[in-house]
Design a protein around this motif. Structure first.
Motif, PDB file in Angstrom:
ATOM      1  N   ALA A   1       4.082  -9.947   0.832  1.00 56.48           N
ATOM      2  CA  ALA A   1       2.993  -9.643   1.769  1.00 56.48           C
ATOM      3  C   ALA A   1       2.640  -8.160   1.739  1.00 56.48           C
ATOM      4  CB  ALA A   1       3.393 -10.065   3.184  1.00 56.48           C
ATOM      5  N   VAL A   2       3.673  -7.321   1.705  1.00 59.14           N
ATOM      6  CA  VAL A   2       3.444  -5.873   1.669  1.00 59.14           C
ATOM      7  C   VAL A   2       2.771  -5.474   0.359  1.00 59.14           C
ATOM      8  CG1 VAL A   2       4.572  -3.618   1.584  1.00 59.14           C
ATOM      9  CG2 VAL A   2       5.316  -5.317   3.258  1.00 59.14           C
TER      10      VAL A   2
ATOM     11  N   THR B   1       0.918  -7.291  -1.568  1.00 53.95           N
ATOM     12  CA  THR B   1      -0.470  -7.761  -1.543  1.00 53.95           C
ATOM     13  C   THR B   1      -1.350  -6.805  -0.748  1.00 53.95           C
ATOM     14  OG1 THR B   1       0.244 -10.066  -1.717  1.00 53.95           O
ATOM     15  CG2 THR B   1      -1.987  -9.671  -0.901  1.00 53.95           C
ATOM     16  N   SER B   2      -0.841  -6.345   0.392  1.00 51.51           N
ATOM     17  CA  SER B   2      -1.608  -5.419   1.232  1.00 51.51           C
ATOM     18  C   SER B   2      -1.774  -4.058   0.570  1.00 51.51           C
ATOM     19  CB  SER B   2      -0.908  -5.241   2.586  1.00 51.51           C
ATOM     20  OG  SER B   2      -0.781  -6.475   3.259  1.00 51.51           O
ATOM     21  N   LEU B   3      -0.822  -3.700  -0.280  1.00 51.10           N
ATOM     22  CA  LEU B   3      -0.867  -2.395  -0.944  1.00 51.10           C
ATOM     23  C   LEU B   3      -1.968  -2.326  -1.998  1.00 51.10           C
ATOM     24  CD1 LEU B   3       0.493   0.363  -1.121  1.00 51.10           C
ATOM     25  CD2 LEU B   3       2.172  -0.618  -2.688  1.00 51.10           C
ATOM     26  N   LEU B   4      -2.404  -3.488  -2.487  1.00 49.56           N
ATOM     27  CA  LEU B   4      -3.458  -3.554  -3.510  1.00 49.56           C
ATOM     28  C   LEU B   4      -3.093  -2.704  -4.726  1.00 49.56           C
ATOM     29  CD1 LEU B   4      -6.677  -3.328  -1.277  1.00 49.56           C
ATOM     30  CD2 LEU B   4      -5.648  -5.373  -2.280  1.00 49.56           C
TER      31      LEU B   4
ATOM     32  N   PHE C   1       2.947   4.201   2.869  1.00 47.56           N
ATOM     33  CA  PHE C   1       3.502   3.669   4.114  1.00 47.56           C
ATOM     34  C   PHE C   1       2.539   2.625   4.649  1.00 47.56           C
ATOM     35  CE2 PHE C   1       3.959   3.405   8.698  1.00 47.56           C
ATOM     36  CZ  PHE C   1       5.324   3.179   8.816  1.00 47.56           C
ATOM     37  N   LEU C   2       3.090   1.459   4.988  1.00 47.20           N
ATOM     38  CA  LEU C   2       2.287   0.368   5.525  1.00 47.20           C
ATOM     39  C   LEU C   2       2.753   0.055   6.938  1.00 47.20           C
ATOM     40  CD1 LEU C   2       2.950  -0.386   2.259  1.00 47.20           C
ATOM     41  CD2 LEU C   2       1.144  -2.037   2.801  1.00 47.20           C
ATOM     42  N   GLU C   3       1.828   0.104   7.869  1.00 42.68           N
ATOM     43  CA  GLU C   3       2.143  -0.216   9.257  1.00 42.68           C
ATOM     44  C   GLU C   3       2.274  -1.730   9.418  1.00 42.68           C
ATOM     45  OE1 GLU C   3       0.293   0.428  13.757  1.00 42.68           O
ATOM     46  OE2 GLU C   3      -0.983   0.667  11.982  1.00 42.68           O
ATOM     47  N   GLU C   4       3.306  -2.139  10.162  1.00 42.97           N
ATOM     48  CA  GLU C   4       3.498  -3.564  10.452  1.00 42.97           C
ATOM     49  C   GLU C   4       2.792  -3.894  11.765  1.00 42.97           C
ATOM     50  OE1 GLU C   4       7.231  -6.368   9.808  1.00 42.97           O
ATOM     51  OE2 GLU C   4       7.465  -5.129  11.601  1.00 42.97           O
TER      52      GLU C   4
ATOM     53  N   THR D   1       1.259  -8.725   9.757  1.00 47.53           N
ATOM     54  CA  THR D   1       0.343  -8.252   8.725  1.00 47.53           C
ATOM     55  C   THR D   1       0.633  -6.774   8.477  1.00 47.53           C
ATOM     56  OG1 THR D   1      -1.360  -7.708  10.370  1.00 47.53           O
ATOM     57  CG2 THR D   1      -1.474  -9.892   9.343  1.00 47.53           C
ATOM     58  N   TYR D   2       0.137  -6.273   7.363  1.00 51.32           N
ATOM     59  CA  TYR D   2       0.465  -4.897   6.976  1.00 51.32           C
ATOM     60  C   TYR D   2      -0.796  -4.170   6.530  1.00 51.32           C
ATOM     61  CZ  TYR D   2       4.964  -7.213   6.927  1.00 51.32           C
ATOM     62  OH  TYR D   2       6.055  -7.953   7.292  1.00 51.32           O
TER      63      TYR D   2
END
Length: 218
Positions: free
Chosen positions: A14-15, A17-20, A67-70, A77-78
């Motif tokens: 999930a992380v 994927t969100s990081l692209l 850094f991805l916020e949860e 989601t991130y």
């Protein structure tokens, strides 16, 4: 244990994927962490500072530190709060009484500092080491790509003679690298044949021998 691993794998997907990830970019490591944009004292001194601490994950790829916020209570989601190209990192250190990972990087001509804490799974020193090693590898790749992208000169004797004259070097003869005899410097062409040993003397080879004198070329 198996369930915990499956949850960790799902979270990592999930992380990621969100990081692209960019084309060719490879995911390296993920750590649960908090991120601060200001120290506690600076936050207390500035009543209008707003939110300065986020909870989420610190992600390392072969090109970036992010850094991805949860977000969310039940469904997580991130979203990316910080994305730093590794070559822009200036300093990575472990500091403070509470031991935080301080990261300084270059952005828009300015130095920006972020603090990361609350990491799990690795010590801050281990994380620091992994980031530094990955950054060093990235910088080496970039330097190699720059060298590969440099203009390759297709030299002939006309170009070589012109460059020597610009550098204040007047040469009318050259020496055959095989036989050792002297040859008249041609005005044109990419090679000249030695009349003694019948080997070809190439303009590129002469250039390489004189590169130190022709300082205006890379």
């Amino acid at each position: 244990m198996r369930e915990a691993k499956e949850q960790a794998d799902a979270r990592e997907r999930a992380v990621t994927t969100s990081l692209l990830l960019r084309p060719g970019e490879a995911f390296q490591k993920l750590w649960r962490a908090s991120m601060q944009t200001k120290t506690l004292l600076a936050t207390l001194a500035d009543e209008k500072s707003g939110k300065t601490i986020w909870l989420g994950f610190l992600a390392l790829t072969d090109r970036r530190l992010a850094f991805l916020e949860e977000v969310g209570l039940f469904t997580k989601t991130y979203r990316v709060k910080e994305s730093i190209d590794l070559e822009n990192l200036i300093n990575i250190s472990v500091q403070g009484v509470s031991k935080k990972l301080y990261v300084t990087y270059q952005a828009g001509g300015n130095s920006v500092e972020r603090m990361f804490g609350g990491t799990s799974g690795s010590t801050l020193l281990e994380i620091q080491s992994e980031i530094q090693e990955t950054r060093a590898a990235r910088v080496n790749i970039i330097e190699h790509e720059k060298k590969q992208a440099r203009v390759q000169y297709v030299l002939d004797f006309s170009f070589l003679k012109d460059q020597m004259e610009k550098g204040g070097i007047m040469v009318s003869t050259i020496r055959c690298p095989n036989y050792g005899g002297t040859l008249a410097l041609p005005s044109t062409g990419v090679s000249v044949r030695c009349g003694h040993c019948q080997s070809d003397v190439v303009a590129q080879d002469i250039f390489e021998r004189m590169r130190g004198l022709l300082g205006n070329l890379p």
